[in-house]
Enzyme design. Structure first.
Site, PDB file in Angstrom:
ATOM      1  N   LYS A  10      24.031  19.603  10.694  1.00 24.35           N
ATOM      2  CA  LYS A  10      25.316  20.214  10.309  1.00 24.35           C
ATOM      3  C   LYS A  10      25.652  19.671   8.915  1.00 24.35           C
ATOM      4  O   LYS A  10      26.138  18.551   8.774  1.00 24.35           O
ATOM      5  CB  LYS A  10      26.370  19.770  11.329  1.00 24.35           C
ATOM      6  CG  LYS A  10      27.559  20.669  11.580  1.00 24.35           C
ATOM      7  CD  LYS A  10      28.279  21.204  10.385  1.00 24.35           C
ATOM      8  CE  LYS A  10      29.476  20.401   9.965  1.00 24.35           C
ATOM      9  NZ  LYS A  10      29.959  20.725   8.631  1.00 24.35           N
ATOM     10  N   GLY A  48      29.658   9.954   6.416  1.00 24.12           N
ATOM     11  CA  GLY A  48      30.866  10.623   5.941  1.00 24.12           C
ATOM     12  C   GLY A  48      32.034   9.654   5.945  1.00 24.12           C
ATOM     13  O   GLY A  48      31.849   8.437   5.814  1.00 24.12           O
ATOM     14  N   SER A  49      33.228  10.207   6.115  1.00 22.31           N
ATOM     15  CA  SER A  49      34.435   9.391   6.000  1.00 22.31           C
ATOM     16  C   SER A  49      34.675   8.569   7.271  1.00 22.31           C
ATOM     17  O   SER A  49      34.175   8.905   8.342  1.00 22.31           O
ATOM     18  CB  SER A  49      35.633  10.311   5.767  1.00 22.31           C
ATOM     19  OG  SER A  49      35.796  11.144   6.897  1.00 22.31           O
ATOM     20  N   ASN A  50      35.495   7.532   7.141  1.00 15.22           N
ATOM     21  CA  ASN A  50      35.820   6.703   8.304  1.00 15.22           C
ATOM     22  C   ASN A  50      36.616   7.465   9.353  1.00 15.22           C
ATOM     23  O   ASN A  50      36.430   7.248  10.554  1.00 15.22           O
ATOM     24  CB  ASN A  50      36.608   5.473   7.855  1.00 15.22           C
ATOM     25  CG  ASN A  50      35.668   4.455   7.290  1.00 15.22           C
ATOM     26  OD1 ASN A  50      35.099   4.672   6.216  1.00 15.22           O
ATOM     27  ND2 ASN A  50      35.431   3.375   8.005  1.00 15.22           N
ATOM     28  N   VAL A  78      36.510  10.667  10.185  1.00 12.61           N
ATOM     29  CA  VAL A  78      35.627  11.507  10.998  1.00 12.61           C
ATOM     30  C   VAL A  78      34.644  10.636  11.786  1.00 12.61           C
ATOM     31  O   VAL A  78      34.374  10.891  12.966  1.00 12.61           O
ATOM     32  CB  VAL A  78      34.891  12.541  10.109  1.00 12.61           C
ATOM     33  CG1 VAL A  78      33.879  13.319  10.921  1.00 12.61           C
ATOM     34  CG2 VAL A  78      35.895  13.490   9.467  1.00 12.61           C
ATOM     35  N   GLY A  79      34.147   9.569  11.157  1.00 14.84           N
ATOM     36  CA  GLY A  79      33.215   8.667  11.848  1.00 14.84           C
ATOM     37  C   GLY A  79      33.837   8.102  13.120  1.00 14.84           C
ATOM     38  O   GLY A  79      33.179   8.020  14.166  1.00 14.84           O
ATOM     39  N   GLU A 109      27.478   5.944   9.005  1.00 14.34           N
ATOM     40  CA  GLU A 109      27.574   5.282   7.701  1.00 14.34           C
ATOM     41  C   GLU A 109      28.768   5.883   6.990  1.00 14.34           C
ATOM     42  O   GLU A 109      28.817   7.093   6.771  1.00 14.34           O
ATOM     43  CB  GLU A 109      26.287   5.494   6.885  1.00 14.34           C
ATOM     44  CG  GLU A 109      25.149   4.597   7.311  1.00 14.34           C
ATOM     45  CD  GLU A 109      25.443   3.110   7.189  1.00 14.34           C
ATOM     46  OE1 GLU A 109      26.295   2.718   6.369  1.00 14.34           O
ATOM     47  OE2 GLU A 109      24.831   2.337   7.946  1.00 14.34           O
ATOM     48  N   CYS A 117      28.963   6.604  -2.195  1.00 15.17           N
ATOM     49  CA  CYS A 117      29.473   5.605  -1.255  1.00 15.17           C
ATOM     50  C   CYS A 117      29.276   4.206  -1.826  1.00 15.17           C
ATOM     51  O   CYS A 117      30.021   3.290  -1.495  1.00 15.17           O
ATOM     52  CB  CYS A 117      28.778   5.741   0.087  1.00 15.17           C
ATOM     53  SG  CYS A 117      26.993   5.763  -0.056  1.00 15.17           S
ATOM     54  N   GLN A 129      39.498  16.784  -3.830  1.00 15.90           N
ATOM     55  CA  GLN A 129      39.077  15.501  -4.394  1.00 15.90           C
ATOM     56  C   GLN A 129      39.770  15.259  -5.731  1.00 15.90           C
ATOM     57  O   GLN A 129      40.171  14.137  -6.034  1.00 15.90           O
ATOM     58  CB  GLN A 129      37.554  15.469  -4.546  1.00 15.90           C
ATOM     59  CG  GLN A 129      37.012  14.114  -4.961  1.00 15.90           C
ATOM     60  CD  GLN A 129      37.360  12.986  -3.986  1.00 15.90           C
ATOM     61  OE1 GLN A 129      37.135  13.103  -2.798  1.00 15.90           O
ATOM     62  NE2 GLN A 129      37.934  11.897  -4.494  1.00 15.90           N
ATOM     63  N   GLU A 174      39.431   3.676  -0.316  1.00 17.40           N
ATOM     64  CA  GLU A 174      38.361   4.388  -1.019  1.00 17.40           C
ATOM     65  C   GLU A 174      38.961   5.589  -1.750  1.00 17.40           C
ATOM     66  O   GLU A 174      39.642   6.410  -1.136  1.00 17.40           O
ATOM     67  CB  GLU A 174      37.305   4.869  -0.014  1.00 17.40           C
ATOM     68  CG  GLU A 174      36.121   5.516  -0.691  1.00 17.40           C
ATOM     69  CD  GLU A 174      35.068   6.018   0.289  1.00 17.40           C
ATOM     70  OE1 GLU A 174      35.433   6.702   1.256  1.00 17.40           O
ATOM     71  OE2 GLU A 174      33.877   5.722   0.074  1.00 17.40           O
TER      72      GLU A 174
HETATM   73  P1  NAD Z   1      33.659  13.909   5.900  1.00 17.74           P
HETATM   74  O1  NAD Z   1      33.795  12.825   6.903  1.00 17.74           O
HETATM   75  O2  NAD Z   1      34.845  14.717   5.583  1.00 17.74           O
HETATM   76  O3  NAD Z   1      32.537  14.955   6.370  1.00 17.74           O
HETATM   77  C1  NAD Z   1      31.215  14.537   6.690  1.00 17.74           C
HETATM   78  C2  NAD Z   1      30.603  15.579   7.619  1.00 17.74           C
HETATM   79  O4  NAD Z   1      31.264  15.541   8.881  1.00 17.74           O
HETATM   80  C3  NAD Z   1      30.705  17.014   7.129  1.00 17.74           C
HETATM   81  O5  NAD Z   1      29.529  17.719   7.454  1.00 17.74           O
HETATM   82  C4  NAD Z   1      31.876  17.544   7.942  1.00 17.74           C
HETATM   83  O6  NAD Z   1      31.866  18.943   8.085  1.00 17.74           O
HETATM   84  C5  NAD Z   1      31.641  16.851   9.261  1.00 17.74           C
HETATM   85  N1  NAD Z   1      32.824  16.759  10.138  1.00 17.74           N
HETATM   86  C6  NAD Z   1      34.134  16.782   9.785  1.00 17.74           C
HETATM   87  N2  NAD Z   1      34.919  16.656  10.892  1.00 17.74           N
HETATM   88  C7  NAD Z   1      34.087  16.548  11.953  1.00 17.74           C
HETATM   89  C8  NAD Z   1      34.275  16.381  13.347  1.00 17.74           C
HETATM   90  N3  NAD Z   1      35.500  16.286  13.878  1.00 17.74           N
HETATM   91  N4  NAD Z   1      33.187  16.301  14.156  1.00 17.74           N
HETATM   92  C9  NAD Z   1      31.943  16.365  13.636  1.00 17.74           C
HETATM   93  N5  NAD Z   1      31.691  16.520  12.303  1.00 17.74           N
HETATM   94  C10 NAD Z   1      32.743  16.600  11.472  1.00 17.74           C
HETATM   95  O7  NAD Z   1      33.040  13.224   4.599  1.00 17.74           O
HETATM   96  P2  NAD Z   1      32.772  13.864   3.166  1.00 17.74           P
HETATM   97  O8  NAD Z   1      34.060  14.122   2.474  1.00 17.74           O
HETATM   98  O9  NAD Z   1      31.810  15.002   3.292  1.00 17.74           O
HETATM   99  O10 NAD Z   1      31.986  12.669   2.431  1.00 17.74           O
HETATM  100  C11 NAD Z   1      32.599  11.627   1.755  1.00 17.74           C
HETATM  101  C12 NAD Z   1      32.575  10.357   2.568  1.00 17.74           C
HETATM  102  O11 NAD Z   1      31.236  10.028   2.932  1.00 17.74           O
HETATM  103  C13 NAD Z   1      33.079   9.144   1.810  1.00 17.74           C
HETATM  104  O12 NAD Z   1      33.934   8.396   2.631  1.00 17.74           O
HETATM  105  C14 NAD Z   1      31.809   8.346   1.510  1.00 17.74           C
HETATM  106  O13 NAD Z   1      31.989   6.972   1.322  1.00 17.74           O
HETATM  107  C15 NAD Z   1      31.004   8.639   2.715  1.00 17.74           C
HETATM  108  N6  NAD Z   1      29.581   8.377   2.456  1.00 17.74           N
HETATM  109  C16 NAD Z   1      29.025   7.256   3.008  1.00 17.74           C
HETATM  110  C17 NAD Z   1      27.690   6.948   2.766  1.00 17.74           C
HETATM  111  C18 NAD Z   1      27.049   5.728   3.379  1.00 17.74           C
HETATM  112  O14 NAD Z   1      25.815   5.681   3.481  1.00 17.74           O
HETATM  113  N7  NAD Z   1      27.821   4.719   3.772  1.00 17.74           N
HETATM  114  C19 NAD Z   1      26.919   7.794   1.960  1.00 17.74           C
HETATM  115  C20 NAD Z   1      27.539   8.928   1.402  1.00 17.74           C
HETATM  116  C21 NAD Z   1      28.868   9.216   1.667  1.00 17.74           C
END
Ligand code: NAD
Length: 491
Positions: free
Chosen positions: A174, A227-229, A231-232, A249, A283, A329, A383
């Site tokens: 996804k 992705g973001s904290n 959503v994580g 991550e 990140c 952003q 962040e």
């Molecule tokens: P995001 O969390 O908004 O989205 C990441 C993914 O999750 C997208 O595909 C999104 O569609 C999906 N998503 C959103 N809501 C969801 C849900 N409820 N259930 C399942 N999937 C869902 O992040 P973003 O804005 O795309 O990316 C930026 C973030 O990613 C920053 O916080 C950055 O630090 C982090 N990041 C971390 C690393 C790392 O390795 N630590 C690397 C790159 C980016």
């Protein structure tokens, strides 16, 4: 106008969804690259069903043969890398050079991971009993979900999908809604590399709708998320309810520490590249520079001068720094610049949106430097994910470490010093998954683990020698090869 299809069961399938999101070039927002359908939960479930059907035959395919498919993907990616980089730059906004760095990293990851097909295995371990042979063997999990962000839309999917596949899992991918074109290109690379149908599937659409439908499907055994904290945390909780494996991550607030004996010119250059490279949307971006007060004035003056020399603009037209990825952003960047000033940080460079000299069609922000930031300020804690760096002045090594560790995140950290003892003390005490000595916070190599501690990371590290750990189950096997040893002992 192009509407991106899903890739399911070896076919490109149009989603039935009526709702779409426009895919804009963030440097030229009047350029619409295509439309992303917001796929339905049924379409997401169909992708998992396809992956489930494909699992048995893929699991039974010898690992070196699975690895060979990745080698073929590598060759295709290498041949097409310039075209893909232009697409990546148009879609995400990073410069062509940054895109080349990302795609080369993806190639390196494929190279390293493909060879795991011939290398990865278990262990042989001595037994307590005579004539017993004990060993471990790795088995794939089944269907795994890979959910990825927009900021490295080629490398991050590759560093999840490649180890998942070589280990014998099938994948439902996804990608982020902001980067469907590069994600689709990547699927086409794997398709042309000859992956059997259903082994790798991609569903486009909203994180909540598509993501939840994938995670709630009984056949999904693990999720690897970047992705973001916010959503994580949701994904972690949802996966815990089903007791499936999770790897998250997430965000960073990465510090550079500059000690008084540092090579200041080097520290300034690396801080500028770390803070403003990829428009701060990494990140591992440098978002705090913690400087010993004895060299702070000289450091800030040089950093401001370096930031002023950065050419901002379209990354395909020779700019050194591209736009924010989208309007949200851009708003976040400008909001934090306002917050920093309200909190009393001193804005010493930048701080505004750029709209003159042909930049009015893009989401451009000036490289921005705050000085005299304190650790409790929001610009020092949260962040931002934009080209904004905060300089925190401290007195001595201990204060620098305390400031560096004062955030919830723990991804990457750097120290600039020529004192060997400080290098090792820093490495001991810094709370980060990746530590750089006399180089900037970003960067990584395919054969080394990548990931963070504290709120940044949950689960085993990605990439490097341990990358397959997350995607495999260990089976422990006891072979009594005379069939005698248990006859004489009773437990
Ligand atoms: P995001 O969390 O908004 O989205 C990441 C993914 O999750 C997208 O595909 C999104 O569609 C999906 N998503 C959103 N809501 C969801 C849900 N409820 N259930 C399942 N999937 C869902 O992040 P973003 O804005 O795309 O990316 C930026 C973030 O990613 C920053 O916080 C950055 O630090 C982090 N990041 C971390 C690393 C790392 O390795 N630590 C690397 C790159 C980016």
């Amino acid at each position: 106008m192009k509407r991106y299809p899903n890739y399911v069961d070896g076919e490109w399938r149009d989603s039935t969804a009526e709702r779409t999101v426009a895919n804009l070039n963030p440097a030229e927002t009047h350029e619409v690259l295509g439309h992303v359908p917001q796929s339905t939960p049924d379409e997401a479930r169909a992708a998992v069903d396809a992956a489930q059907r494909a699992f048995g035959p893929w699991r039974d395919t010898p690992a070196p043969v699975r690895g060979a498919a990745l080698f073929r993907a590598l060759a295709i990616l290498d041949k097409e890398k310039e075209d893909l980089c232009r697409l990546l730059s148009r879609e995400e906004g990073k410069t062509f050079k940054e895109a080349m760095g990302e795609v080369q990293r993806s190639i390196n990851i494929l190279e390293y991971t493909a060879a795991e097909g011939r290398r990865s295995g278990g262990q042989t371990v001595p037994s307590e009993l005579p004539s017993n042979f004990c060993y471990t063997v790795r088995h794939p999990l089944g269907v795994v979900a890979c959910i990825t962000p927009w900021n490295f839309p080629v490398a991050i999917p590759v560093w999840k999908i490649a180890p998942a596949l070589v280990a014998g899992n099938t994948v439902v991918f996804k990608p982020a809604t902001l980067t469907p074109a590069t994600a689709s290109h990547l699927m086409s690379v794997f398709e042309r590399a000859g992956l059997p149908k259903g082994v790798l599937n991609m569903v486009l659409g909203s994180g909540a709708t598509v993501g939840n439908a994938i995670l709630d499907h009984d056949a999904v055994r693990a999720v690897s998320f970047t992705g973001s904290n916010e959503v994580g945390a949701e994904i972690y909780a949802r996966s815990a309810a089903r007791m499936i494996r999770v790897q998250c991550e997430m965000g960073g607030k990465n510090p550079v520490v500059v000690l008084p004996d540092a090579d200041l010119e080097l520290a300034v250059e690396c801080s500028a590249q770390g803070a403003f490279g990829s428009t701060g949307q990494r990140c591992t971006a440098t978002s705090r520079v913690i400087v010993d007060e004895r060299v702070a004035d000289r450091f800030v003056e040089a950093l401001v001068a370096r930031a002023a020399r950065i050419r901002v603009g379209n990354g395909l037209e020779g700019a050194e720094m591209g736009p924010a990825v989208d309007e949200n952003q851009l708003r976040t960047d400008l909001k934090y610049i306002e917050i920093g000033q309200d909190e009393g940080a001193r804005l010493v460079r930048g701080g505004s949106r750029l709209t003159s000299d042909g930049l009015d069609h893009g989401y451009f922000v000036e490289p921005t430097v705050f000085d005299h930031v304190t650790t409790s300020m929001r610009v020092a804690q949260e962040e931002i994910f934009g080209p904004v760096v905060s300089v925190i002045r401290v007195k001595g090594f201990d204060a620098a470490i305390e400031a560096a560790n004062s955030v919830r995140y723990g991804l990457a950290a750097s120290v600039f010093t020529s004192d060997a003892s400080d290098i090792f003390r820093f490495t001991d005490r810094i709370e980060a998954g990746i530590v750089h000595i006399n180089s900037g916070t970003p960067g990584g190599e395919a054969q080394l683990p990548f990931g963070g501690t504290k709120a940044t990371g949950v689960g085993p590290r990605e990439q490097g020698p341990g990358a397959l750990e997350f995607f495999t189950e260990i089976k422990t096997v006891y072979v009594d090869y005379t069939g005698q040893s248990r006859k004489s002992s009773f437990y």
